[in-house]
Design an enzyme around this catalytic site. Structure first.
Site, PDB file in Angstrom:
ATOM      1  N   SER A  15      36.070  31.990  32.833  1.00  0.00           N
ATOM      2  CA  SER A  15      34.626  32.214  33.021  1.00  0.00           C
ATOM      3  C   SER A  15      34.321  33.705  33.160  1.00  0.00           C
ATOM      4  CB  SER A  15      34.080  31.422  34.220  1.00  0.00           C
ATOM      5  OG  SER A  15      34.492  31.979  35.436  1.00  0.00           O
ATOM      6  N   LYS A  93      50.354  34.891  35.145  1.00  0.00           N
ATOM      7  CA  LYS A  93      51.727  35.386  34.988  1.00  0.00           C
ATOM      8  C   LYS A  93      51.767  36.860  35.345  1.00  0.00           C
ATOM      9  CE  LYS A  93      53.610  31.725  33.279  1.00  0.00           C
ATOM     10  NZ  LYS A  93      54.678  31.071  34.006  1.00  0.00           N
ATOM     11  N   ASN A 109      42.460  44.139  36.649  1.00  0.00           N
ATOM     12  CA  ASN A 109      42.507  42.781  37.206  1.00  0.00           C
ATOM     13  C   ASN A 109      41.326  42.589  38.132  1.00  0.00           C
ATOM     14  OD1 ASN A 109      43.634  40.193  37.756  1.00  0.00           O
ATOM     15  ND2 ASN A 109      44.423  40.980  39.697  1.00  0.00           N
ATOM     16  N   HIS A 111      40.081  40.407  41.577  1.00  0.00           N
ATOM     17  CA  HIS A 111      40.593  39.614  42.697  1.00  0.00           C
ATOM     18  C   HIS A 111      39.411  39.126  43.530  1.00  0.00           C
ATOM     19  CE1 HIS A 111      43.721  38.269  45.443  1.00  0.00           C
ATOM     20  NE2 HIS A 111      42.936  38.672  46.420  1.00  0.00           N
ATOM     21  N   ASP A 152      48.516  42.574  43.098  1.00  0.00           N
ATOM     22  CA  ASP A 152      47.257  43.013  43.736  1.00  0.00           C
ATOM     23  C   ASP A 152      47.371  44.373  44.404  1.00  0.00           C
ATOM     24  OD1 ASP A 152      46.169  40.518  43.028  1.00  0.00           O
ATOM     25  OD2 ASP A 152      46.885  39.609  44.873  1.00  0.00           O
TER      26      ASP A 152
END
Ligand code: GRF
Length: 200
Positions: A15, A93, A109, A111, A152
């Protein structure tokens, strides 16, 4: 200025990826959508890519015979379509060393919490929101960061907060945070393109 080539890696729903695609289609973001890679052959992310006519690839350790081969195939695929920026959108992954080195400082990324809190190995999906609720925090949020070899962990590029409400459940909090994710990812990419957020 060269139009940035964006590629996505996504494992499930995608999404966030769709929100970015919509921003490009509606000319709110100036980028070329060059590839969608998924480790999951039946992911909604791959179906979305097909529907949107974006080149898409199923690359997994099964299709490529191991995690090193998978890493090599991902790096080659991304290079072959001249990728400038890689967007991880719910990719489950770990990114391999070869891909990481080939695209150092160019892999984003998202989070669903305010890193460095509530991050690290095993902190994904519902677990993140569960931990936020259990901690009694009154504020959660969204973090966009560059990745490095640890989970992260890379430099944070953007964060926005989301309130935690008294009667929140994991699902209601997740829904509020996801809505913020959808706007913040496109906004951050636009700021990278404009130079407002410099990449290293
Ligand atoms: C999002 O919550 C994102 O923060 C996390 O994985 C989820 C992906 O959702 N990394 P979707 O596949 O984009 O819907």
């Amino acid at each position: 200025m060269k139009t940035l080539n964006i590629a996505f890696l996504a494992s499930h729903g995608g999404s966030n990826m769709q929100a970015i695609i919509d921003s490009v289609r509606e000319s709110r973001l100036n980028a070329n959508l060059v590839a969608v890679i998924s480790n999951n052959s039946n992911s909604t992310a791959l179906h979305r890519a097909e529907k949107e006519n974006i080149p898409h690839y199923h690359i997994s350790s099964q299709t490529h015979g191991g995690s090193d081969e998978m890493d090599a195939a991902i790096a080659e695929t991304l290079k072959s379509c001249d990728t400038d920026l890689i967007i991880l959108a719910g990719y489950m992954k770990k990114i391999g060393t070869r891909t990481l080195n080939a695209f150092k400082g160019r892999i984003l990324n998202i989070h669903p919490a305010l890193l460095p809190k509530f991050g690290g190995k095993g902190m994904y999906g519902k677990q993140v929101h569960q931990a936020v609720l259990e901690s009694g925090e009154t504020v959660s949020g969204v973090t966009i960061h560059l990745i490095d070899e640890k989970y992260d962990n890379g430099p944070i590029l953007a964060q926005e907060t989301v309130p935690v409400l008294k009667d929140d459940t994991v699902n209601t909090l997740a829904e509020r945070v996801l809505k913020k994710e959808h706007s913040l990812y496109s906004k951050t990419i636009a700021q990278i393109i404009s130079g407002e957020i410099p990449l290293p």
